[in-house]
Structure formats: structure tokens, C-alpha cells
Design a protein around this motif. Structure first.
Motif, PDB file in Angstrom:
ATOM      1  N   ASP A 193       0.910  -1.244   0.000  1.00 29.89           N
ATOM      2  CA  ASP A 193       0.066  -0.100  -0.106  1.00 29.89           C
ATOM      3  C   ASP A 193       0.984   1.071   0.257  1.00 29.89           C
ATOM      4  O   ASP A 193       0.603   2.246  -0.650  1.00 29.89           O
ATOM      5  N   ALA A 194       1.807   1.299   0.731  1.00 28.99           N
ATOM      6  CA  ALA A 194       2.884   2.513   0.972  1.00 28.99           C
ATOM      7  C   ALA A 194       4.078   2.400  -0.117  1.00 28.99           C
ATOM      8  O   ALA A 194       4.766   3.330  -0.120  1.00 28.99           O
ATOM      9  N   ALA A 195       4.031   1.393  -0.901  1.00 31.15           N
ATOM     10  CA  ALA A 195       5.088   1.152  -1.713  1.00 31.15           C
ATOM     11  C   ALA A 195       6.329   1.328  -1.057  1.00 31.15           C
ATOM     12  O   ALA A 195       7.333   2.116  -1.807  1.00 31.15           O
ATOM     13  N   VAL A 196       6.516   0.518   0.253  1.00 31.64           N
ATOM     14  CA  VAL A 196       7.908   0.643   0.799  1.00 31.64           C
ATOM     15  C   VAL A 196       8.407  -0.643   0.877  1.00 31.64           C
ATOM     16  O   VAL A 196       7.768  -1.610   1.295  1.00 31.64           O
ATOM     17  N   PHE A 197       9.733  -0.692   0.318  1.00 32.97           N
ATOM     18  CA  PHE A 197      10.444  -2.058   0.196  1.00 32.97           C
ATOM     19  C   PHE A 197      11.914  -1.966   0.802  1.00 32.97           C
ATOM     20  O   PHE A 197      12.664  -1.367   0.271  1.00 32.97           O
ATOM     21  N   THR A 198      11.745  -2.607   2.111  1.00 34.20           N
ATOM     22  CA  THR A 198      12.928  -2.534   2.796  1.00 34.20           C
ATOM     23  C   THR A 198      13.656  -3.863   3.172  1.00 34.20           C
ATOM     24  O   THR A 198      13.232  -4.921   2.738  1.00 34.20           O
ATOM     25  N   PHE A 199      15.088  -4.040   3.282  1.00 30.71           N
ATOM     26  CA  PHE A 199      15.727  -5.042   3.836  1.00 30.71           C
ATOM     27  C   PHE A 199      16.687  -4.875   4.909  1.00 30.71           C
ATOM     28  O   PHE A 199      17.154  -3.811   5.128  1.00 30.71           O
ATOM     29  N   THR A 200      17.007  -6.287   5.615  1.00 32.08           N
ATOM     30  CA  THR A 200      18.093  -6.513   6.379  1.00 32.08           C
ATOM     31  C   THR A 200      18.917  -7.516   5.895  1.00 32.08           C
ATOM     32  O   THR A 200      18.409  -8.543   5.136  1.00 32.08           O
ATOM     33  N   VAL A 241      18.220 -19.130  -2.681  1.00 31.10           N
ATOM     34  CA  VAL A 241      16.922 -19.437  -2.658  1.00 31.10           C
ATOM     35  C   VAL A 241      15.998 -18.398  -1.955  1.00 31.10           C
ATOM     36  O   VAL A 241      16.519 -17.897  -0.923  1.00 31.10           O
ATOM     37  N   ASP A 242      15.052 -17.867  -2.632  1.00 28.46           N
ATOM     38  CA  ASP A 242      14.054 -16.928  -2.126  1.00 28.46           C
ATOM     39  C   ASP A 242      12.798 -17.664  -1.559  1.00 28.46           C
ATOM     40  O   ASP A 242      12.070 -18.194  -2.417  1.00 28.46           O
ATOM     41  N   ASN A 243      12.316 -17.334  -0.477  1.00 23.11           N
ATOM     42  CA  ASN A 243      11.238 -17.857   0.088  1.00 23.11           C
ATOM     43  C   ASN A 243      10.425 -16.696   0.935  1.00 23.11           C
ATOM     44  O   ASN A 243      10.913 -15.920   1.431  1.00 23.11           O
ATOM     45  N   GLY A 244       8.986 -16.621   0.276  1.00 24.68           N
ATOM     46  CA  GLY A 244       8.232 -15.600   0.923  1.00 24.68           C
ATOM     47  C   GLY A 244       6.622 -15.915   1.037  1.00 24.68           C
ATOM     48  O   GLY A 244       6.337 -16.846   0.561  1.00 24.68           O
ATOM     49  N   THR A 245       6.275 -14.813   1.686  1.00 22.92           N
ATOM     50  CA  THR A 245       4.628 -14.940   1.910  1.00 22.92           C
ATOM     51  C   THR A 245       4.262 -13.532   1.848  1.00 22.92           C
ATOM     52  O   THR A 245       5.087 -12.436   2.278  1.00 22.92           O
ATOM     53  N   SER A 246       2.854 -13.507   1.669  1.00 18.92           N
ATOM     54  CA  SER A 246       2.212 -12.184   1.539  1.00 18.92           C
ATOM     55  C   SER A 246       0.728 -12.320   2.058  1.00 18.92           C
ATOM     56  O   SER A 246       0.093 -13.451   1.767  1.00 18.92           O
ATOM     57  N   SER A 247       0.525 -11.313   2.745  1.00 17.96           N
ATOM     58  CA  SER A 247      -1.066 -11.337   3.233  1.00 17.96           C
ATOM     59  C   SER A 247      -1.660  -9.976   3.158  1.00 17.96           C
ATOM     60  O   SER A 247      -0.735  -9.038   3.861  1.00 17.96           O
ATOM     61  N   GLY A 248      -2.698  -9.720   2.665  1.00 19.31           N
ATOM     62  CA  GLY A 248      -3.097  -8.176   2.481  1.00 19.31           C
ATOM     63  C   GLY A 248      -2.059  -7.248   2.001  1.00 19.31           C
ATOM     64  O   GLY A 248      -1.297  -7.576   0.777  1.00 19.31           O
ATOM     65  N   PRO A 249      -1.715  -6.141   2.711  1.00 20.65           N
ATOM     66  CA  PRO A 249      -0.847  -5.188   1.953  1.00 20.65           C
ATOM     67  C   PRO A 249       0.608  -5.507   2.436  1.00 20.65           C
ATOM     68  O   PRO A 249       1.455  -4.438   1.872  1.00 20.65           O
TER      69      PRO A 249
END
Length: 151
Positions: free
Chosen positions: A38-45, A131-139
Motif C-alpha cells: 500500500d505504501a510502496a515501501v520495500f526495505t531489507f536487512t 533461494v528466495d522464500n516468501g509470503t504475503s497477506s493483505g498489503p
């Protein structure tokens, strides 16, 4: 006899110099991605040998729907070029991801191989895989990439 000994010693010296270099051992890394769609914010550590944190941008270059039972159940493939920009100013890191997205009751999951394709600053010439593993839920979404830098 002295000339032969000198010649032999010279050849032995060249063979030591001409020995092939040994590659450095692969170094493990982890990148944890946090996404607010929603906020178009993509961060990483990230862990060493990468910078500790920053932002990233995904550029989806291919979307492909499989002609299989998986496709009928709501899955598809993405090829993504991702650029990670380090918050400490040490440089950028380029990664190519090939992930399979599967829709779930709560959102989606993704998994697939990644390849580090270099970067800028401290990361110019860097290479690796994982290897990339991810999940999303809602925003929101999260991803964990584990792999090895093979400089």
C-alpha cells in the motif's frame, strides 16, 4: 654442471609462480525483505558480507502461467530483477529471481532460485546464488533469501 642446476632451479621457480590460484570459499548470506504494498515501501536487512540494511526495487520482466494442475490452482512464475540499495552508502547489489507464486487462503507464498549479478561500490563484481522464500497477506509481504556469495 652449474648451468644445468641454475636452469633447473629457474624452471622450478616458474612452476611455483604458475600454480593456479585457489578460489575463496563461498560465504553464506541472508537477506530479509519487508514489503508494504500500500505504501510502496520495500526495505531489507542482511548479514555479512552484504550491507546491514537498505531499500530495494523489483522490476518484473516476465510473467508466465503454467499449463498444468498448478496453474489451475492459482500459481504462476515471475522473473524479477531486483536492485538493493544500501542505506550506509556502500553501493548497490543486483539480483535475478525466478519465483513461483502460489495463492493461499490467506494471501500467497513464493519460492525459487536467485542469482547475484554484481553491483556497484563495495559490491562491484560480486556473484552468488541462493533461494528466495516468501509470503504475503493483505498489503504486506516478507521474504527470506539464503545463499552464498562466491567472489
Amino acid at each position: 654442471m652449474l648451468k644445468v642446476s641454475t636452469a633447473v632451479m629457474g624452471l622450478l621457480g616458474l612452476s611455483v609462480v604458475a600454480e593456479p590460484a585457489h578460489a575463496a570459499a563461498p560465504v553464506p548470506f541472508t537477506i530479509n525483505e519487508q514489503i508494504n504494498f500500500d505504501a510502496a515501501v520495500f526495505t531489507f536487512t542482511a548479514t555479512d558480507p552484504l550491507c546491514p540494511s537498505g531499500t530495494f526495487e523489483d522490476d518484473v520482466s516476465v510473467v508466465a502461467f503454467a499449463h498444468s494442475e498448478r496453474a489451475r490452482s492459482g500459481g504462476f512464475n515471475l522473473v524479477i530483477h531486483t536492485t538493493y540499495t544500501c542505506a550506509d552508502g556502500s553501493g548497490t547489489l543486483d539480483m535475478l529471481k525466478h519465483v513461483f507464486i502460489t495463492f493461499t487462503d490467506d494471501g500467497s507464498t513464493s519460492t525459487g532460485p536467485v542469482q547475484i549479478l554484481g553491483g556497484t561500490g563495495d559490491y562491484a563484481g560480486i556473484a552468488g546464488h541462493g533461494v528466495d522464500n516468501g509470503t504475503s497477506s493483505g498489503p504486506t509481504g516478507v521474504g527470506t533469501i539464503t545463499g552464498f556469495v562466491v567472489e
